[in-house]
Design a protein around this motif. Sequence first.
Motif, PDB file in Angstrom:
ATOM      1  N   LEU A  53      55.787  65.016  55.568  1.00 16.85           N
ATOM      2  CA  LEU A  53      55.395  65.962  56.888  1.00 16.85           C
ATOM      3  C   LEU A  53      54.023  65.932  56.980  1.00 16.85           C
ATOM      4  O   LEU A  53      53.275  65.995  58.033  1.00 16.85           O
ATOM      5  CB  LEU A  53      55.893  67.276  56.682  1.00 16.85           C
ATOM      6  CG  LEU A  53      57.453  67.380  57.083  1.00 16.85           C
ATOM      7  CD1 LEU A  53      57.843  68.880  56.609  1.00 16.85           C
ATOM      8  CD2 LEU A  53      57.784  67.056  58.401  1.00 16.85           C
ATOM      9  N   THR A  54      53.354  65.985  55.988  1.00 18.48           N
ATOM     10  CA  THR A  54      51.505  65.991  55.868  1.00 18.48           C
ATOM     11  C   THR A  54      51.191  64.790  56.890  1.00 18.48           C
ATOM     12  O   THR A  54      50.438  65.049  57.677  1.00 18.48           O
ATOM     13  CB  THR A  54      50.937  66.090  54.885  1.00 18.48           C
ATOM     14  OG1 THR A  54      51.649  67.446  54.050  1.00 18.48           O
ATOM     15  CG2 THR A  54      49.599  66.289  54.832  1.00 18.48           C
ATOM     16  N   LEU A  55      51.856  63.809  56.517  1.00 15.28           N
ATOM     17  CA  LEU A  55      51.375  62.262  57.076  1.00 15.28           C
ATOM     18  C   LEU A  55      51.809  62.366  58.852  1.00 15.28           C
ATOM     19  O   LEU A  55      50.955  62.128  59.722  1.00 15.28           O
ATOM     20  CB  LEU A  55      52.002  61.257  56.477  1.00 15.28           C
ATOM     21  CG  LEU A  55      51.624  59.898  57.147  1.00 15.28           C
ATOM     22  CD1 LEU A  55      50.307  59.549  57.206  1.00 15.28           C
ATOM     23  CD2 LEU A  55      52.546  58.826  56.322  1.00 15.28           C
ATOM     24  N   ARG A  56      52.990  62.931  58.740  1.00 11.82           N
ATOM     25  CA  ARG A  56      53.387  63.113  60.181  1.00 11.82           C
ATOM     26  C   ARG A  56      52.660  64.013  61.081  1.00 11.82           C
ATOM     27  O   ARG A  56      52.019  63.820  62.192  1.00 11.82           O
ATOM     28  CB  ARG A  56      54.826  63.743  60.368  1.00 11.82           C
ATOM     29  CG  ARG A  56      55.487  63.639  61.763  1.00 11.82           C
ATOM     30  CD  ARG A  56      56.627  64.544  61.836  1.00 11.82           C
ATOM     31  NE  ARG A  56      57.674  64.175  60.953  1.00 11.82           N
ATOM     32  CZ  ARG A  56      58.928  64.579  60.688  1.00 11.82           C
ATOM     33  NH1 ARG A  56      59.179  65.804  61.478  1.00 11.82           N
ATOM     34  NH2 ARG A  56      59.845  64.301  59.902  1.00 11.82           N
ATOM     35  N   TYR A  57      52.062  64.994  60.617  1.00 15.19           N
ATOM     36  CA  TYR A  57      51.070  66.077  61.304  1.00 15.19           C
ATOM     37  C   TYR A  57      49.629  65.276  61.796  1.00 15.19           C
ATOM     38  O   TYR A  57      49.370  65.483  62.670  1.00 15.19           O
ATOM     39  CB  TYR A  57      50.922  67.449  60.492  1.00 15.19           C
ATOM     40  CG  TYR A  57      52.046  67.937  60.171  1.00 15.19           C
ATOM     41  CD1 TYR A  57      53.202  68.008  61.341  1.00 15.19           C
ATOM     42  CD2 TYR A  57      52.210  68.900  59.150  1.00 15.19           C
ATOM     43  CE1 TYR A  57      54.469  69.063  60.987  1.00 15.19           C
ATOM     44  CE2 TYR A  57      53.052  69.651  58.997  1.00 15.19           C
ATOM     45  CZ  TYR A  57      54.276  69.727  59.762  1.00 15.19           C
ATOM     46  OH  TYR A  57      55.393  70.736  59.484  1.00 15.19           O
ATOM     47  N   ALA A  58      49.236  64.623  60.686  1.00 14.25           N
ATOM     48  CA  ALA A  58      48.134  63.737  60.776  1.00 14.25           C
ATOM     49  C   ALA A  58      48.357  62.705  61.891  1.00 14.25           C
ATOM     50  O   ALA A  58      47.560  62.533  62.670  1.00 14.25           O
ATOM     51  CB  ALA A  58      47.577  62.940  59.317  1.00 14.25           C
ATOM     52  N   ILE A  59      49.399  61.897  61.779  1.00 15.12           N
ATOM     53  CA  ILE A  59      49.729  61.080  62.953  1.00 15.12           C
ATOM     54  C   ILE A  59      49.935  61.645  64.263  1.00 15.12           C
ATOM     55  O   ILE A  59      49.100  60.888  65.257  1.00 15.12           O
ATOM     56  CB  ILE A  59      50.890  59.994  62.555  1.00 15.12           C
ATOM     57  CG1 ILE A  59      50.530  59.404  61.269  1.00 15.12           C
ATOM     58  CG2 ILE A  59      51.292  59.123  63.530  1.00 15.12           C
ATOM     59  CD1 ILE A  59      51.911  58.548  60.723  1.00 15.12           C
ATOM     60  N   ASP A  60      50.363  62.581  64.368  1.00 18.50           N
ATOM     61  CA  ASP A  60      50.588  63.370  65.603  1.00 18.50           C
ATOM     62  C   ASP A  60      49.125  63.808  66.198  1.00 18.50           C
ATOM     63  O   ASP A  60      48.832  63.712  67.276  1.00 18.50           O
ATOM     64  CB  ASP A  60      51.408  64.556  65.361  1.00 18.50           C
ATOM     65  CG  ASP A  60      52.861  64.422  65.446  1.00 18.50           C
ATOM     66  OD1 ASP A  60      53.352  63.213  65.683  1.00 18.50           O
ATOM     67  OD2 ASP A  60      53.558  65.369  65.158  1.00 18.50           O
ATOM     68  N   LYS A  61      48.245  64.093  65.051  1.00 15.95           N
ATOM     69  CA  LYS A  61      46.938  64.637  65.602  1.00 15.95           C
ATOM     70  C   LYS A  61      46.244  63.165  66.087  1.00 15.95           C
ATOM     71  O   LYS A  61      45.315  63.318  67.027  1.00 15.95           O
ATOM     72  CB  LYS A  61      46.385  65.076  64.215  1.00 15.95           C
ATOM     73  CG  LYS A  61      44.841  65.920  64.536  1.00 15.95           C
ATOM     74  CD  LYS A  61      44.545  66.888  63.528  1.00 15.95           C
ATOM     75  CE  LYS A  61      43.054  67.559  64.172  1.00 15.95           C
ATOM     76  NZ  LYS A  61      42.699  68.601  63.145  1.00 15.95           N
ATOM     77  N   ALA A  62      46.359  62.098  65.451  1.00 17.11           N
ATOM     78  CA  ALA A  62      45.887  60.996  65.799  1.00 17.11           C
ATOM     79  C   ALA A  62      46.044  60.495  67.023  1.00 17.11           C
ATOM     80  O   ALA A  62      45.470  60.084  67.815  1.00 17.11           O
ATOM     81  CB  ALA A  62      45.894  59.815  64.745  1.00 17.11           C
ATOM     82  N   LYS A  63      47.514  60.546  67.198  1.00 18.12           N
ATOM     83  CA  LYS A  63      48.022  60.394  68.949  1.00 18.12           C
ATOM     84  C   LYS A  63      47.386  61.283  69.821  1.00 18.12           C
ATOM     85  O   LYS A  63      47.164  60.805  70.975  1.00 18.12           O
ATOM     86  CB  LYS A  63      49.376  60.496  68.646  1.00 18.12           C
ATOM     87  CG  LYS A  63      49.983  59.185  68.027  1.00 18.12           C
ATOM     88  CD  LYS A  63      51.446  59.466  67.954  1.00 18.12           C
ATOM     89  CE  LYS A  63      52.291  58.250  67.050  1.00 18.12           C
ATOM     90  NZ  LYS A  63      53.882  58.317  66.885  1.00 18.12           N
ATOM     91  N   GLY A  64      47.230  62.487  69.232  1.00 16.47           N
ATOM     92  CA  GLY A  64      46.889  63.411  70.449  1.00 16.47           C
ATOM     93  C   GLY A  64      45.380  63.167  70.881  1.00 16.47           C
ATOM     94  O   GLY A  64      44.682  63.573  71.860  1.00 16.47           O
ATOM     95  N   ALA A  65      44.544  62.710  69.684  1.00 14.86           N
ATOM     96  CA  ALA A  65      43.302  62.421  69.814  1.00 14.86           C
ATOM     97  C   ALA A  65      43.149  60.733  70.563  1.00 14.86           C
ATOM     98  O   ALA A  65      41.816  60.362  70.603  1.00 14.86           O
ATOM     99  CB  ALA A  65      42.385  62.282  68.670  1.00 14.86           C
ATOM    100  N   ASN A  66      44.268  60.063  70.968  1.00 17.89           N
ATOM    101  CA  ASN A  66      44.210  58.524  71.586  1.00 17.89           C
ATOM    102  C   ASN A  66      43.539  57.608  70.592  1.00 17.89           C
ATOM    103  O   ASN A  66      43.188  56.772  70.976  1.00 17.89           O
ATOM    104  CB  ASN A  66      43.652  58.744  72.744  1.00 17.89           C
ATOM    105  CG  ASN A  66      44.075  59.428  73.975  1.00 17.89           C
ATOM    106  OD1 ASN A  66      45.246  59.700  74.311  1.00 17.89           O
ATOM    107  ND2 ASN A  66      43.309  60.587  74.460  1.00 17.89           N
ATOM    108  N   MET A  67      43.846  57.750  69.154  1.00  9.81           N
ATOM    109  CA  MET A  67      43.388  56.821  68.476  1.00  9.81           C
ATOM    110  C   MET A  67      44.430  55.719  68.367  1.00  9.81           C
ATOM    111  O   MET A  67      45.563  55.975  68.702  1.00  9.81           O
ATOM    112  CB  MET A  67      43.556  57.445  66.739  1.00  9.81           C
ATOM    113  CG  MET A  67      43.263  56.408  65.829  1.00  9.81           C
ATOM    114  SD  MET A  67      43.531  57.274  64.131  1.00  9.81           S
ATOM    115  CE  MET A  67      42.227  58.215  63.944  1.00  9.81           C
ATOM    116  N   PRO A  68      44.155  54.543  68.494  1.00 12.67           N
ATOM    117  CA  PRO A  68      44.654  53.288  68.554  1.00 12.67           C
ATOM    118  C   PRO A  68      45.865  53.061  67.353  1.00 12.67           C
ATOM    119  O   PRO A  68      45.642  53.508  66.445  1.00 12.67           O
ATOM    120  CB  PRO A  68      43.739  52.088  68.552  1.00 12.67           C
ATOM    121  CG  PRO A  68      42.542  52.564  69.117  1.00 12.67           C
ATOM    122  CD  PRO A  68      42.369  54.145  68.403  1.00 12.67           C
TER     123      PRO A  68
END
Length: 250
Positions: free
Chosen positions: A47-62
């Motif tokens: 889940l910690t990784l999922r939250y981090a990836i969600d945050k990355a997507k929210g910041a438009n990270m490629p």
Amino acid sequence: MSGHSHWATIKHKKGAADAKRGKIWSKIARMIIVAAKNGGGDPDSNLTLRYAIDKAKGANMPKDTIEKAVKKGTGGAEGASFESIQYEGYGPNGVAILVEVLTDNRNRTGPEIKRIFEKGGGSMGTPGCVSWMFSKRGMIVVATSAIGEDELMELALGAGAEDMQNAGEVYEITCDPTAYEGLKKAIEAKNIPIQSAEISMVPQNTIPLSEVDAARKIVKLMDAFDEHDDVQNAHANFDIPEEIAAQVAS
């Protein structure tokens, strides 16, 4: 205007998000590396990784940048050994501040965080001095222009939210961390744009800052923490009225 979601709103108004995109991506990549290293590279079971990836997507990270960070964490690549540390202290007007960092050198980071506190008119305290004032909660922020208050409240409470506040330009929805994922999915399923969503440290009580100078001082201090490469999040219990916040962000 609270020390959590509205701090993000002030930064958005100041145009800081786009200007600092490279720094934001770097910080999120570090978060992904650590999450993948500690819990594996599968976001469905980590889940910690999922939250981090969600945050990355929210910041438009490629997408490829996200994947590289995950691989770096799971592969135990050099440079992936970061330590999570929480610093605590007070800002001007007795505002309580929690600073979360990921660092590869605590002997460098600790003194630098201490200097930021002091330069901003505050002081770094001992572990536990302010953390008791905060509770870990899921926090989802939706623009008031996106949906009616009654409609969103009915949806949010039905999906496990504990509370929802109308803070002027945004609704602040809070929930227990265990309800966060389901609540977020319920809002997304209705195609309601989410301004920000994360597991955060939410203050139990706030300190009102109704003078422009006082508000500017704390915002300047929070901005200094945000600028530091090792700082992942800075949480505070200030409360700035919307009309004062508009002047600070201008």
